[in-house]
Design an enzyme around this catalytic site. Structure first.
Site, mmCIF file in Angstrom:
data_model
loop_
_atom_site.group_PDB
_atom_site.id
_atom_site.type_symbol
_atom_site.label_atom_id
_atom_site.label_comp_id
_atom_site.label_asym_id
_atom_site.label_seq_id
_atom_site.Cartn_x
_atom_site.Cartn_y
_atom_site.Cartn_z
ATOM 1 N N GLU A 18 8.687 4.829 3.092
ATOM 2 C CA GLU A 18 8.864 3.377 2.928
ATOM 3 C C GLU A 18 8.597 2.769 1.593
ATOM 4 O O GLU A 18 9.117 1.892 0.990
ATOM 5 C CB GLU A 18 8.139 2.497 4.055
ATOM 6 C CG GLU A 18 8.807 2.607 5.412
ATOM 7 C CD GLU A 18 10.012 1.703 5.656
ATOM 8 O OE1 GLU A 18 10.596 0.970 4.552
ATOM 9 O OE2 GLU A 18 10.430 1.654 6.667
ATOM 10 N N LYS A 66 0.672 -1.337 0.040
ATOM 11 C CA LYS A 66 0.014 -0.120 0.074
ATOM 12 C C LYS A 66 0.889 1.306 0.046
ATOM 13 O O LYS A 66 0.651 2.242 -0.476
ATOM 14 C CB LYS A 66 -1.019 -0.079 1.257
ATOM 15 C CG LYS A 66 -0.517 -0.118 2.348
ATOM 16 C CD LYS A 66 0.205 1.327 3.265
ATOM 17 C CE LYS A 66 0.659 1.305 4.409
ATOM 18 N NZ LYS A 66 1.161 2.501 4.993
#
Length: 332
Positions: free
Chosen positions: A275, A185
């Protein structure tokens, strides 16, 4: 219960605050030893400036502070996670429950973060993940998380440790799906930010999120995950919160890239670990290895690592050959 949170980033700090409020005796280990006097005096962590650290929370720069803790939460960014876990392992008690809360895949090995933690600590690891901005969890905004482990007893132990009147924790036997949903995601959220930066609208983001979830689930199923996990908190839930909020570092970095800034410049401006940048490379390589079609992840890789124009890559995605929405559409 004595608990330790290894990692003093925003997410680790928010979880430590929650554990303190639940009555646990909590120590936070930080790599940034020079910050300890300031945090002890002001009760503010510069990585989570909107929250006040409870008076009972201890802050340490020594991994030996983990000794005697029955709950050890590994909350490091993905890139130093293996090294920190290796260094922490000798101090973790035999009967401690170890939890991984980092969202990402390890560069090179493509391992999920709980696999990295398990390898270095020799423990069975519970995954704690879900749609959760640290800023909101630390301020008691109602939130739902997922504790995932094949071991029901361990999953329920973690559930009980974190549950409160503002934090609801569900359990799942599927850490593979939970972690892949959480890691990928970030890739889709970065892409969502790019579309915002390019000036596109809600239609574009809805298409991106939906098709992004499809390719995430496609990879997950190929790796043994339960497809229903991607319909839950760590799948569609985490995708929604990360793609739509300005709390999301991935989305903010994507916006800057869409506006024309270079990848490294965008991440420096965000000022914290993005990330999605690291996860894009791992997911791209993992998709190739598994033979799974991941067009959005591939597009992100081209922009982040090969210098392609974001607008050109969007055009390439839209001009792909036509297909049915479902790979099993049911037509004869």
């Amino acid at each position: 219960m004595k608990a330790a949170v290894v990692g003093s980033g925003a997410w680790g700090t928010a979880l430590a605050i929650r554990l303190c409020k639940n009555g646990h005796d909590v120590t936070v280990w930080t790599f940034d030893k020079e910050w300890i006097p300031q945090m002890e005096q002001t009760r503010i962590n510069p990585r989570l400036p909107g929250a006040t650290l409870p008076e009972g929370m201890k802050i340490s720069g020594e991994l030996e502070s983990i000794r005697g803790c029955k709950l050890v939460v590994m909350a490091n960014p993905s890139f130093p996670n293996r090294t920190v876990c290796r260094n922490a392992a000798p101090y973790i008690d035999e009967d401690a429950v170890v939890v991984s809360v980092t969202k990402g895949l390890e560069d090179g090995t493509h391992l999920r973060m709980s696999q990295v933690v398990a390898q270095e600590t020799g423990r069975e690891v519970v995954v704690l993940t879900g749609p959760s901005h640290a800023e909101e969890v630390s301020l008691d905004v109602p939130t739902g998380l997922l504790a995932a482990s094949p071991n029901k007893v361990l999953a329920e132990f973690v559930q009980d440790a974190f549950m409160s009147d503002t934090l609801r924790v569900y359990t799942s036997p599927d850490p593979v799906g939970a972690e892949l949903g959480a890691a990928l995601k970030n890739v889709i959220a970065l892409c969502a930010g790019v579309t915002d930066g390019l000036g596109y609208g809600d239609n574009t983001k809805a298409m991106l999120m939906t098709r992004g979830l499809t390719e995430t689930a496609r990879l997950g199923i190929a790796m043994g995950a339960d497809k229903d996990t991607f319909k839950g908190l760590s799948g569609v839930g985490d995708l929604i919160v990360t793609c739509t909020s300005m709390h999301s570092r991935n989305r903010r970095a994507g916006i800057l890239i869409g506006q024309g800034k270079g990848t490294q410049e965008a991440m420096q401006e965000v000022g914290a670990v993005v990330e999605g940048y690291y996860a894009t490379k791992s997911a791209y390589e993992l998709g190739k290895k598994m033979g799974v079609d991941m067009p959005i992840t591939t597009a992100a890789y081209k922009v982040l690592y090969e210098g392609y124009s974001a607008a050109d890559v969007v055009r390439e995605l839209l001009e792909r050959s036509r297909k049915a929405e479902s790979e099993d559409a049911g037509w004869l």
